[in-house]
Design a protein around this motif. Sequence first.
Motif, mmCIF file in Angstrom:
data_model
loop_
_atom_site.group_PDB
_atom_site.id
_atom_site.type_symbol
_atom_site.label_atom_id
_atom_site.label_comp_id
_atom_site.label_asym_id
_atom_site.label_seq_id
_atom_site.Cartn_x
_atom_site.Cartn_y
_atom_site.Cartn_z
ATOM 1 N N ALA A 67 47.620 60.336 11.404
ATOM 2 C CA ALA A 67 47.642 59.041 11.280
ATOM 3 C C ALA A 67 48.368 58.324 10.393
ATOM 4 C CB ALA A 67 46.741 57.984 11.784
ATOM 5 N N ARG A 68 47.799 58.655 9.200
ATOM 6 C CA ARG A 68 48.684 58.315 7.717
ATOM 7 C C ARG A 68 50.385 58.951 7.438
ATOM 8 N NH1 ARG A 68 46.501 57.608 2.578
ATOM 9 N NH2 ARG A 68 44.410 56.525 4.358
ATOM 10 N N ALA A 69 50.617 60.256 8.344
ATOM 11 C CA ALA A 69 52.134 60.671 8.197
ATOM 12 C C ALA A 69 52.556 59.413 9.634
ATOM 13 C CB ALA A 69 51.855 61.385 9.024
ATOM 14 N N TYR A 70 52.132 58.957 10.727
ATOM 15 C CA TYR A 70 52.507 57.857 11.002
ATOM 16 C C TYR A 70 53.233 56.953 10.322
ATOM 17 C CZ TYR A 70 52.329 60.291 16.421
ATOM 18 O OH TYR A 70 52.967 60.834 17.058
ATOM 19 N N THR A 71 52.099 56.499 9.664
ATOM 20 C CA THR A 71 51.929 55.221 9.201
ATOM 21 C C THR A 71 52.545 55.248 7.631
ATOM 22 O OG1 THR A 71 50.099 55.336 8.495
ATOM 23 C CG2 THR A 71 50.400 54.065 10.488
ATOM 24 N N SER A 72 53.373 56.607 7.082
ATOM 25 C CA SER A 72 54.241 56.612 6.187
ATOM 26 C C SER A 72 55.470 56.887 6.063
ATOM 27 C CB SER A 72 53.298 57.587 5.081
ATOM 28 O OG SER A 72 53.951 58.489 4.182
ATOM 29 N N PRO A 73 56.428 56.621 5.484
ATOM 30 C CA PRO A 73 57.545 57.042 5.098
ATOM 31 C C PRO A 73 57.915 58.024 5.226
ATOM 32 C CG PRO A 73 57.561 54.354 4.222
ATOM 33 C CD PRO A 73 56.390 55.388 4.007
ATOM 34 N N LEU A 74 56.918 58.751 5.012
ATOM 35 C CA LEU A 74 57.270 60.359 4.596
ATOM 36 C C LEU A 74 57.453 60.841 5.681
ATOM 37 C CD1 LEU A 74 57.195 62.948 2.487
ATOM 38 C CD2 LEU A 74 54.452 62.925 2.831
ATOM 39 N N GLY A 75 56.184 60.307 6.619
ATOM 40 C CA GLY A 75 56.266 60.908 8.470
ATOM 41 C C GLY A 75 57.453 60.287 8.936
ATOM 42 N N LEU A 76 57.200 59.426 9.491
ATOM 43 C CA LEU A 76 58.495 59.295 10.497
ATOM 44 C C LEU A 76 59.574 58.365 9.908
ATOM 45 C CD1 LEU A 76 56.172 58.783 13.459
ATOM 46 C CD2 LEU A 76 57.469 60.544 13.213
ATOM 47 N N GLY A 77 59.552 58.137 8.173
ATOM 48 C CA GLY A 77 60.730 57.049 7.734
ATOM 49 C C GLY A 77 60.222 56.063 8.186
ATOM 50 N N GLY A 78 60.683 54.744 7.624
ATOM 51 C CA GLY A 78 60.536 53.239 7.257
ATOM 52 C C GLY A 78 60.925 52.363 8.484
ATOM 53 N N GLY A 79 60.891 53.014 9.400
ATOM 54 C CA GLY A 79 60.985 52.255 10.688
ATOM 55 C C GLY A 79 59.662 50.743 10.459
ATOM 56 N N ARG A 80 59.767 49.591 10.549
ATOM 57 C CA ARG A 80 58.728 48.489 10.663
ATOM 58 C C ARG A 80 57.898 48.684 11.323
ATOM 59 N NH1 ARG A 80 62.595 43.056 10.176
ATOM 60 N NH2 ARG A 80 64.041 43.795 10.480
ATOM 61 N N PHE A 81 58.105 49.144 12.298
ATOM 62 C CA PHE A 81 56.748 48.979 13.262
ATOM 63 C C PHE A 81 56.196 49.911 13.234
ATOM 64 C CE2 PHE A 81 59.813 51.357 16.305
ATOM 65 C CZ PHE A 81 58.622 52.584 16.595
ATOM 66 N N HIS A 82 56.189 51.732 12.266
ATOM 67 C CA HIS A 82 55.146 52.257 11.606
ATOM 68 C C HIS A 82 55.107 51.540 10.406
ATOM 69 C CE1 HIS A 82 56.151 55.388 14.660
ATOM 70 N NE2 HIS A 82 57.443 54.791 14.250
ATOM 71 N N VAL A 83 55.127 51.400 9.080
ATOM 72 C CA VAL A 83 54.603 50.294 7.433
ATOM 73 C C VAL A 83 54.940 49.474 7.943
ATOM 74 C CG1 VAL A 83 55.923 53.125 7.057
ATOM 75 C CG2 VAL A 83 57.645 51.000 6.890
ATOM 76 N N GLY A 84 55.256 48.159 8.811
ATOM 77 C CA GLY A 84 54.883 47.045 9.056
ATOM 78 C C GLY A 84 55.813 46.090 7.905
#
Length: 347
Positions: free
Chosen positions: A143-160
């Motif tokens: 979950a932390r990887a999903y919501t971090s630029p480290l895991g899935l990049g900086g897409g807004r629907f992942h990191v806000g």
Amino acid sequence: MSREPDDSGADWPPVSVIMPVRNEERHLRAAVGQVLAQDYPGAVELVVAVGPSEDRTEEIAREIDAADDRVRVIANPAGITPSGLNVAIKEAAYDVIVRVDGHGILSAGYLRRAVEVLRATGADNVGGVMAAEGETPFERAAARAYTSPLGLGGGRFHVGGEPGPVDSVYLGVFRRETLDKLGGFDETFVRAQDWELNFRIRAGGGTIWFTPELQVTYRPRPDLRALARQFYLTGRWRRVIGRLHPGTFNIRYLAAPTAAAGCAVGIVAGLAGLLAGIPLLVAALVMPAGYLLCVLAGSVLAGRGLDSRAKLWLPVVVTTMHMSWGLGFLLSPRSLAPRGSGTARTP
């Protein structure tokens, strides 16, 4: 800008929530329960499209159906997500279509706010944040990887981020007229069908709108094998979108394939150099070594606040995401979806 509806119920459009499910025994009751608990003033129905499952998913869905007349269960014989979405859209009675997955938990007020944003912006699809949450140490790391630029990049629907037009959103709240015009989801896309549909919406002059107020709790895959398979298949299908719709790749999508290729070349060349005694080739090991150091350093920063076991899992999870997605992208065969399979529905 349109006026806000009042709370009498008469001024709020009825909403059809569609939910394709397969092997969702663990989370289905919670996902359905949160849909039915929404404080939406207008009428709400839930259409659950059940694919062939290896657990009690269909039995649970039928029990829910029998207990609440707002719920209808229909069959999705093909078992894949886009076919489940399309059969549910066909059965849906209303003109606002809300997609929810069987492991997604809507935040309170989700339907109300989504309809307000849909009306205020004139968008064809609105969505918000994929708020990943885990229950086990492994899932918390994922979950932390999903919501971090480290895991899935900086897409807004992942990191806000700030509200506004975007390329794609998580799940989505659609105007039925838009779905009907485009023919729904392209069923050749076993994965990434949401991104592909959003591309066609934008290609036709429509708008995809992101707002951080819309939150959906997402439950990650429960183990490393399932996570690796998920990301490998997603990478394969994201490559297909690039073949069918040239120009849709950006640096964020190419980062994982570049890292995977660089690490593979570095390992092969480095090992060959060690066996042959060629120092120049041995130096190629700096590529995978450098990647791992970056992941470890990034995991230390991204893992703040996690429990110790989740912190230990985090670099393993991040590496698995990157390498699986990258390898899937690089090894995606051209035969996976023949050229032209997605263009028939492209405006």
